[in-house]
Design a protein around this motif. Sequence first.
Motif, PDB file in Angstrom:
ATOM      1  N   GLU A 236    -174.052 -41.905 -88.198  1.00 28.17           N
ATOM      2  CA  GLU A 236    -173.644 -42.220 -89.566  1.00 28.17           C
ATOM      3  C   GLU A 236    -174.230 -41.150 -90.479  1.00 28.17           C
ATOM      4  O   GLU A 236    -175.439 -41.021 -90.602  1.00 28.17           O
ATOM      5  CB  GLU A 236    -174.142 -43.604 -89.982  1.00 28.17           C
ATOM      6  CG  GLU A 236    -173.661 -44.024 -91.347  1.00 28.17           C
ATOM      7  CD  GLU A 236    -174.047 -45.447 -91.673  1.00 28.17           C
ATOM      8  OE1 GLU A 236    -174.229 -45.748 -92.867  1.00 28.17           O
ATOM      9  OE2 GLU A 236    -174.191 -46.264 -90.734  1.00 28.17           O
ATOM     10  N   THR A 307    -167.174 -45.350 -92.827  1.00 26.11           N
ATOM     11  CA  THR A 307    -167.934 -46.568 -93.113  1.00 26.11           C
ATOM     12  C   THR A 307    -168.000 -46.805 -94.610  1.00 26.11           C
ATOM     13  O   THR A 307    -168.009 -45.852 -95.413  1.00 26.11           O
ATOM     14  CB  THR A 307    -169.368 -46.494 -92.559  1.00 26.11           C
ATOM     15  OG1 THR A 307    -170.118 -45.511 -93.306  1.00 26.11           O
ATOM     16  CG2 THR A 307    -169.376 -46.128 -91.089  1.00 26.11           C
ATOM     17  N   LYS A 338    -171.295 -54.127 -93.763  1.00 27.58           N
ATOM     18  CA  LYS A 338    -170.849 -52.753 -93.591  1.00 27.58           C
ATOM     19  C   LYS A 338    -169.529 -52.777 -92.837  1.00 27.58           C
ATOM     20  O   LYS A 338    -169.397 -53.456 -91.815  1.00 27.58           O
ATOM     21  CB  LYS A 338    -171.880 -51.921 -92.828  1.00 27.58           C
ATOM     22  CG  LYS A 338    -171.477 -50.454 -92.705  1.00 27.58           C
ATOM     23  CD  LYS A 338    -172.608 -49.594 -92.174  1.00 27.58           C
ATOM     24  CE  LYS A 338    -172.868 -49.872 -90.720  1.00 27.58           C
ATOM     25  NZ  LYS A 338    -173.886 -48.944 -90.149  1.00 27.58           N
ATOM     26  N   THR A 340    -166.548 -50.552 -90.906  1.00 31.03           N
ATOM     27  CA  THR A 340    -166.345 -49.290 -90.194  1.00 31.03           C
ATOM     28  C   THR A 340    -164.929 -49.241 -89.629  1.00 31.03           C
ATOM     29  O   THR A 340    -164.468 -50.217 -89.020  1.00 31.03           O
ATOM     30  CB  THR A 340    -167.354 -49.130 -89.045  1.00 31.03           C
ATOM     31  OG1 THR A 340    -168.681 -49.187 -89.569  1.00 31.03           O
ATOM     32  CG2 THR A 340    -167.163 -47.796 -88.336  1.00 31.03           C
TER      33      THR A 340
END
Length: 841
Positions: A236, A307, A338, A340
């Motif tokens: 990330e 993300t 979160k 993604t």
Amino acid sequence: MKGIFHLLAWLAGSLLLWGAGLPAQTGTVQGKLIDPLNQPIPEVTITVPETSQTFRSDGEGSFRFELPAGRTYLIQFTHAAYQRAVWEVEVIEARTFTKQIKMLNREMGQVDIVGERDPTDIGEDAMLVSPISMEQLVEMPTISPSVEGLMKGMPGVSTNNEFSSQYQVRGGNFDENLVYVNGIEIYRPFLARAGQQEGLGFSNPSLAQDLRFSTGGFAARYGDKLSSVLDITYREPREFRATAELGIITTNLHVEGRSQNRRDSTKPGRFTYLMGARRFAMSYFLNSLETRGDYRPSFLDYQGMFTFTPKSQYYPEQVRQRRDGSLDTLYYANEKLKFTTFVALTRNRYQFEPRSKVSTFGTISQAFRVQTAFEGREVSNYNTGLGAFMIEHRPHARLKFDYIFTAFRTQEAELFDVEGGYLLGEVNTNFASEEFNESEFDLGIGTEFRHARNYLTATVASAQAKGSWTLSNDRTHRLHFGLKYQYQLIDDNLEEYSLLDSAGYVVDESGHFNVDEYIRGQVRLPSNQYKGYLQHDWRLSPRLRLESGARLVYYDLIDRWMFSPRVQLLMDLRQDPQGEPLTRLRVATGMYQQAPFYREFRRFDGSLNTDLAPQQAIHGILGLDHQFYAWNRPFRLFAEAYYKYLDNIIPYEVQNVRIRYYPDEVATGYATGVDLRINGEFIKGVDSWVSLGVLKTAEDIVGDDRGFVPRPTDQRFTFAMYFQDELPIDPTFKVHISYIYGSGLRHGPPQTFDQRTAFGFPAYHRADLGFSKLITFQDRVEQRFRYGVESIWATIEIFNLFQRSNTVSYVWIKDLQNNRFAVNNYLSARLLNVRVVFKLR
């Protein structure tokens, strides 16, 4: 527009440097850098990207400096012999922040974000061993630059094909390996017959941050294959970075970054992007093969991960008093959600128009030569798409849920019409003869014609919910749990036949065609799988940890339930003062059941046998992981002994990378052996490794009264090494050499079940050599701002250094008396490759 961007960057840098010169409130950052054995590390480069400052640790590994207060810094620690570490620290006015930072050896892990230890972290995975440096993966000389293709030097892994990214683990075949990328299961091509048709492996090393690999005894939260699991994590991003790789066979572009936080520049943005594109065209290598012709391979792929973290509220930890009077710290999740999105698209084209081939085989005293002329064309097309949407939900710091929705689809076509006429002769082996090395006697003449129109479409869709729950802040117990639904649909249309004639006639005496092989079928095969697992991690003491769990799977196509209990035990025999293991003992056992996917159902004529039981393996593993010093340098020894009992296994034969099962047969078997690996600084300052494996695997076909016979993957001895060295006066000049040796795998005439492992391949030897130069601009701030280039890495690679002719498969032909001869298919010759990698920041 570009000029404006450079002007703004220059102004921002100027303002930053000017502001640093003004009187400002500061905090102090200090600490000590140590290696895995708690020894100080001197001369470590310490970089603060936010202020463009650089420092160095002293002879005792200590450091101390001041930074402007009121913001968060990602302080970077780099050293040639260790993995880069990053300390994330929020500097507060007039305060001193102290940290002892452990830097891992290059082979022992990845970039380590060092902060306050997560109170919910119970420790490392019990059986996921052998973490590998991404930097080493990029630097290793290899034809197939993918993570899967670079696993071939690991202990317990064997291969005999540098064109393929597939590998075999401890006597298993290509279909028995699990591969995950960020929790998403990856599938290999269905119709590929040869390694050069595959293209690259799925995973992109430029996007990967970490990988862990287990050759057996893995935990219950992983899937249902018999041999191994490779767990790859894509990173990330924290800041903008990019790479551009240019080479003779590869072109690789990658870009990543994070959005800016407009309200508070000291905090990261909420959106990240990570994208990579690769092009792989290996006609340069294929032209070195014995079969001459027009090779036109082309592989393209794109992968992107995005993300988004919604706005969250900061909750500081709180202390409460329990009823018994003890104190307990409450931790809250500051980023509760979160999202993604992951996308991967692959386009693979392989076109080949063969013209001729000359092969010589046999012994010094009796040699044969086959001269073949071809007419026709082969075309293989693979279009693959993978999409995933993931939601990470943390209602509490000790409780985490992941919801993963994936869809995979592959469309594959295999089209060929190739006719080959061959002349088989005996070669003059008399050194004194004027006709030495010439064909003297014609033993046979014949024709082979191959035709195929094969089309396959496979769709796999799944929905998964999994989670982990640390039961208390003392990190004694943690639960892993998950449920998954998976839908599969296979559409397969087969039309394939081959004619092999050695007398000039395709029609026999009765008027029927002499068809050597005929395959025809049309299949539409839907199925559903329902999966669940539960795993308990229990830290019995600071030196002892137990993982126990089980998987439960129902597969409606075969109407079977599969229950697989698994147990792993970790015992630290020796620890450093921080409680990190220096000598660790591993014991693992468990049941592993692999349900048939599609290849296992299909007979040689294209029909299906769906009345199959899942293949089963019971693993027993005893391993040791030991870190030590020799010659004042760090080393790590990994040793593991294993035994696998196999039941309900489906016999098969292998031609190149094509696996063909015999679904009407069933067998029991075993695989046993020892794997050893040692890595460390054999040459001071750079990491290298050596691995060794000894294996025996056999199977007993039920009802044939022949007893145990070798399996096709019975490769008794494997040896691999990777060595690096650098110039003492300039460590940016390096040499890299990798070497793989494997004793011969087993093979036999095609479609002869009783003799499919009657013979052995010659041993596989391969050495690849690389020379590299690294140019960095980290200390040249003006050039970095002007050109955006962080480093340039260039390498010259020599593949198959010793010009070894390795055999990947055999073509079987007949002479006039209908005797069969096995003609070697060789792999690539010695070739030169050049690569240049630009890193931008």
